[in-house]
Design a protein around this motif. Structure first.
Motif, mmCIF file in Angstrom:
data_model
loop_
_atom_site.group_PDB
_atom_site.id
_atom_site.type_symbol
_atom_site.label_atom_id
_atom_site.label_comp_id
_atom_site.label_asym_id
_atom_site.label_seq_id
_atom_site.Cartn_x
_atom_site.Cartn_y
_atom_site.Cartn_z
ATOM 1 N N ILE A 1 29.435 147.615 41.831
ATOM 2 C CA ILE A 1 30.701 148.345 41.922
ATOM 3 C C ILE A 1 31.068 148.866 40.537
ATOM 4 C CG2 ILE A 1 33.140 148.185 42.536
ATOM 5 C CD1 ILE A 1 31.211 147.838 44.910
ATOM 6 N N PHE A 2 31.337 150.166 40.472
ATOM 7 C CA PHE A 2 31.747 150.825 39.238
ATOM 8 C C PHE A 2 33.206 151.236 39.415
ATOM 9 C CE2 PHE A 2 32.147 154.435 36.388
ATOM 10 C CZ PHE A 2 31.544 153.959 35.244
ATOM 11 N N ASN A 3 34.113 150.608 38.696
ATOM 12 C CA ASN A 3 35.542 150.882 38.842
ATOM 13 C C ASN A 3 35.947 152.074 37.980
ATOM 14 O OD1 ASN A 3 36.260 148.716 40.610
ATOM 15 N ND2 ASN A 3 35.941 147.343 38.891
ATOM 16 N N LEU A 4 36.664 153.003 38.594
ATOM 17 C CA LEU A 4 37.223 154.141 37.869
ATOM 18 C C LEU A 4 38.649 153.804 37.463
ATOM 19 C CD1 LEU A 4 36.021 157.111 40.105
ATOM 20 C CD2 LEU A 4 34.983 156.265 38.008
ATOM 21 N N PRO A 5 39.147 154.434 36.413
ATOM 22 C CA PRO A 5 40.540 154.180 36.033
ATOM 23 C C PRO A 5 41.500 154.720 37.096
ATOM 24 C CG PRO A 5 39.580 155.916 34.681
ATOM 25 C CD PRO A 5 38.477 155.362 35.518
ATOM 26 N N PRO A 6 42.683 154.137 37.228
ATOM 27 C CA PRO A 6 43.657 154.637 38.210
ATOM 28 C C PRO A 6 44.030 156.088 37.908
ATOM 29 C CG PRO A 6 44.353 152.530 37.310
ATOM 30 C CD PRO A 6 43.173 152.965 36.518
ATOM 31 N N MET A 7 44.230 156.863 38.965
ATOM 32 C CA MET A 7 44.591 158.276 38.824
ATOM 33 C C MET A 7 45.907 158.530 39.528
ATOM 34 S SD MET A 7 41.009 160.231 39.487
ATOM 35 C CE MET A 7 40.236 159.076 40.602
ATOM 36 N N MET A 8 46.725 159.392 38.930
ATOM 37 C CA MET A 8 47.957 159.835 39.557
ATOM 38 C C MET A 8 47.919 161.358 39.574
ATOM 39 S SD MET A 8 51.910 158.917 38.771
ATOM 40 C CE MET A 8 51.683 157.216 39.160
ATOM 41 N N VAL A 9 48.080 161.931 40.760
ATOM 42 C CA VAL A 9 47.921 163.370 40.936
ATOM 43 C C VAL A 9 49.115 163.926 41.692
ATOM 44 C CG1 VAL A 9 46.444 165.145 41.958
ATOM 45 C CG2 VAL A 9 45.430 163.057 41.094
ATOM 46 N N ASN A 10 49.647 165.068 41.218
ATOM 47 C CA ASN A 10 50.664 165.793 41.979
ATOM 48 C C ASN A 10 49.970 166.525 43.109
ATOM 49 O OD1 ASN A 10 52.809 165.056 40.348
ATOM 50 N ND2 ASN A 10 52.508 166.770 38.957
ATOM 51 N N LEU A 11 50.546 166.425 44.287
ATOM 52 C CA LEU A 11 49.985 167.100 45.451
ATOM 53 C C LEU A 11 50.609 168.476 45.595
ATOM 54 C CD1 LEU A 11 50.048 164.108 47.952
ATOM 55 C CD2 LEU A 11 48.096 164.951 46.648
ATOM 56 N N SER A 12 49.924 169.357 46.314
ATOM 57 C CA SER A 12 50.417 170.703 46.555
ATOM 58 C C SER A 12 51.604 170.654 47.510
ATOM 59 C CB SER A 12 49.291 171.543 47.156
ATOM 60 O OG SER A 12 49.732 172.843 47.414
ATOM 61 N N HIS B 1 22.909 158.852 42.191
ATOM 62 C CA HIS B 1 23.484 158.864 43.545
ATOM 63 C C HIS B 1 24.425 157.688 43.734
ATOM 64 C CE1 HIS B 1 23.686 159.589 47.835
ATOM 65 N NE2 HIS B 1 23.396 158.319 48.049
ATOM 66 N N VAL B 2 25.595 157.966 44.313
ATOM 67 C CA VAL B 2 26.577 156.940 44.668
ATOM 68 C C VAL B 2 26.469 156.710 46.162
ATOM 69 C CG1 VAL B 2 29.044 156.475 44.865
ATOM 70 C CG2 VAL B 2 28.138 157.474 42.782
ATOM 71 N N GLN B 3 26.430 155.441 46.580
ATOM 72 C CA GLN B 3 26.304 155.123 48.003
ATOM 73 C C GLN B 3 27.604 155.324 48.759
ATOM 74 O OE1 GLN B 3 24.726 151.151 47.782
ATOM 75 N NE2 GLN B 3 22.639 151.893 47.990
ATOM 76 N N SER B 4 28.730 154.904 48.164
ATOM 77 C CA SER B 4 30.003 155.092 48.854
ATOM 78 C C SER B 4 31.155 155.045 47.869
ATOM 79 C CB SER B 4 30.210 154.050 49.957
ATOM 80 O OG SER B 4 30.359 152.769 49.401
ATOM 81 N N VAL B 5 32.266 155.627 48.309
ATOM 82 C CA VAL B 5 33.520 155.609 47.566
ATOM 83 C C VAL B 5 34.406 154.568 48.232
ATOM 84 C CG1 VAL B 5 35.585 156.946 47.006
ATOM 85 C CG2 VAL B 5 33.341 158.018 46.864
ATOM 86 N N LEU B 6 34.931 153.655 47.432
ATOM 87 C CA LEU B 6 35.784 152.594 47.954
ATOM 88 C C LEU B 6 37.186 152.768 47.401
ATOM 89 C CD1 LEU B 6 33.279 149.697 47.225
ATOM 90 C CD2 LEU B 6 33.549 150.941 49.360
ATOM 91 N N PHE B 7 38.183 152.737 48.264
ATOM 92 C CA PHE B 7 39.574 152.845 47.825
ATOM 93 C C PHE B 7 40.105 151.456 47.534
ATOM 94 C CE2 PHE B 7 39.575 156.749 50.600
ATOM 95 C CZ PHE B 7 39.550 157.637 49.541
ATOM 96 N N ARG B 8 40.577 151.258 46.329
ATOM 97 C CA ARG B 8 41.214 149.987 45.981
ATOM 98 C C ARG B 8 42.709 150.093 46.185
ATOM 99 N NH1 ARG B 8 39.678 148.157 40.435
ATOM 100 N NH2 ARG B 8 40.669 146.278 41.183
ATOM 101 N N GLU B 9 43.266 151.308 45.957
ATOM 102 C CA GLU B 9 44.703 151.517 46.137
ATOM 103 C C GLU B 9 44.923 152.992 46.462
ATOM 104 O OE1 GLU B 9 48.827 151.007 43.619
ATOM 105 O OE2 GLU B 9 46.994 151.429 42.540
ATOM 106 N N ILE B 10 45.776 153.242 47.443
ATOM 107 C CA ILE B 10 46.201 154.605 47.771
ATOM 108 C C ILE B 10 47.698 154.544 47.996
ATOM 109 C CG2 ILE B 10 46.079 156.526 49.371
ATOM 110 C CD1 ILE B 10 43.333 155.583 50.190
ATOM 111 N N LEU B 11 48.431 155.357 47.246
ATOM 112 C CA LEU B 11 49.871 155.441 47.399
ATOM 113 C C LEU B 11 50.247 156.911 47.413
ATOM 114 C CD1 LEU B 11 52.711 154.132 47.451
ATOM 115 C CD2 LEU B 11 52.660 154.281 44.968
ATOM 116 N N VAL B 12 50.838 157.384 48.492
ATOM 117 C CA VAL B 12 51.285 158.769 48.602
ATOM 118 C C VAL B 12 52.779 158.766 48.786
ATOM 119 C CG1 VAL B 12 51.064 160.908 49.916
ATOM 120 C CG2 VAL B 12 49.083 159.410 49.671
ATOM 121 N N GLN B 13 53.496 159.473 47.879
ATOM 122 C CA GLN B 13 54.957 159.569 47.992
ATOM 123 C C GLN B 13 55.394 160.992 47.798
ATOM 124 O OE1 GLN B 13 56.906 156.799 45.405
ATOM 125 N NE2 GLN B 13 56.577 155.136 46.811
#
Length: 165
Positions: A68-79, A153-165
Motif C-alpha cells: 500500500i502506497f499512501n498519498l497525502p490527503p487532498m482537498m479539492v473545490n468541486l465545480s 502499474h497500480v492494481q487498485s485505488v483505495l479510499f481511506r477517507e471521502i468527505l463531500v460538503q
C-alpha cells in the motif's frame, strides 16, 4: 342374499409388508443419505494438514505480495453553477504489486496528484452521489494514475477517507 352378506363381512387378508415398515425404511434411507452427503461435504471443504501446508502458504504469499502506497490527503473545490463552493476532502492509498512499484511511483507522485486534481476539480457534487458515483470516481482515478506512472502499474485505488460538503 345370505351369500352377499358373507362377502361383505369378510375382512380381506393383508399380504406383504405393512405400510409402517415402508415408512420407517424410507426415513432411515433418507437419514443415511443426508448423513453421507453431510460427511462428504464437510470432508471435502475442510482442508487437510498437507493441503493447508501447500495451499495455505501460497495464499499467504499472495496476500503479502501487495503493498500500500499512501498519498497525502487532498482537498479539492468541486465545480458548481449556483455560486456555492462545494469541496471534497479525499485520502487515497494505491495498491501495488511489489516494493519496486513503490519506488517507481515515488518520483512520479507530483504527476499523479496533478492528474487527480485536474479531474476532480471538474466534478460536481451530484457526480459523487451514491455508490455508483464513488465507483466511477475510483475507476477514473485508477485509469489516470496508471497513465501517469506508465510503464509501472497500480492494481487498485483505495479510499481511506471521502468527505463531500
Amino acid at each position: 342374499m345370505a351369500a352377499e352378506a358373507e362377502v361383505e363381512t369378510e375382512v380381506p387378508v393383508k399380504k406383504g409388508i405393512p405400510k409402517l415398515f415402508i415408512i420407517i425404511g424410507a426415513a432411515v434411507a433418507i437419514l443415511l443419505l443426508a448423513g453421507g452427503g453431510l460427511f462428504f461435504f464437510m470432508s471435502s471443504s475442510a482442508p487437510t494438514e498437507e493441503a493447508a501446508g501447500e495451499h495455505g502458504a501460497a495464499a499467504t504469499a499472495e496476500a503479502h505480495n501487495t503493498f500500500i502506497f499512501n498519498l497525502p490527503p487532498m482537498m479539492v473545490n468541486l465545480s458548481s453553477t449556483d455560486g456555492s463552493q462545494p469541496f471534497m476532502r479525499l485520502t487515497i492509498a494505491l495498491e501495488v504489486a511489489d516494493e519496486h512499484m513503490m519506488t517507481e511511483i515515488q518520483p512520479r507522485l507530483p504527476k499523479v496528484i496533478d492528474a487527480f486534481q485536474v479531474y476532480m476539480r471538474e466534478l460536481r457534487k451530484s457526480d459523487l452521489e451514491g455508490s455508483a458515483g464513488i465507483y466511477r470516481l475510483k475507476e477514473e482515478l485508477l485509469r489516470r494514475v496508471n497513465l501517469a506512472i506508465y510503464p509501472a502499474h497500480v492494481q487498485s485505488v483505495l479510499f481511506r477517507e471521502i468527505l463531500v460538503q
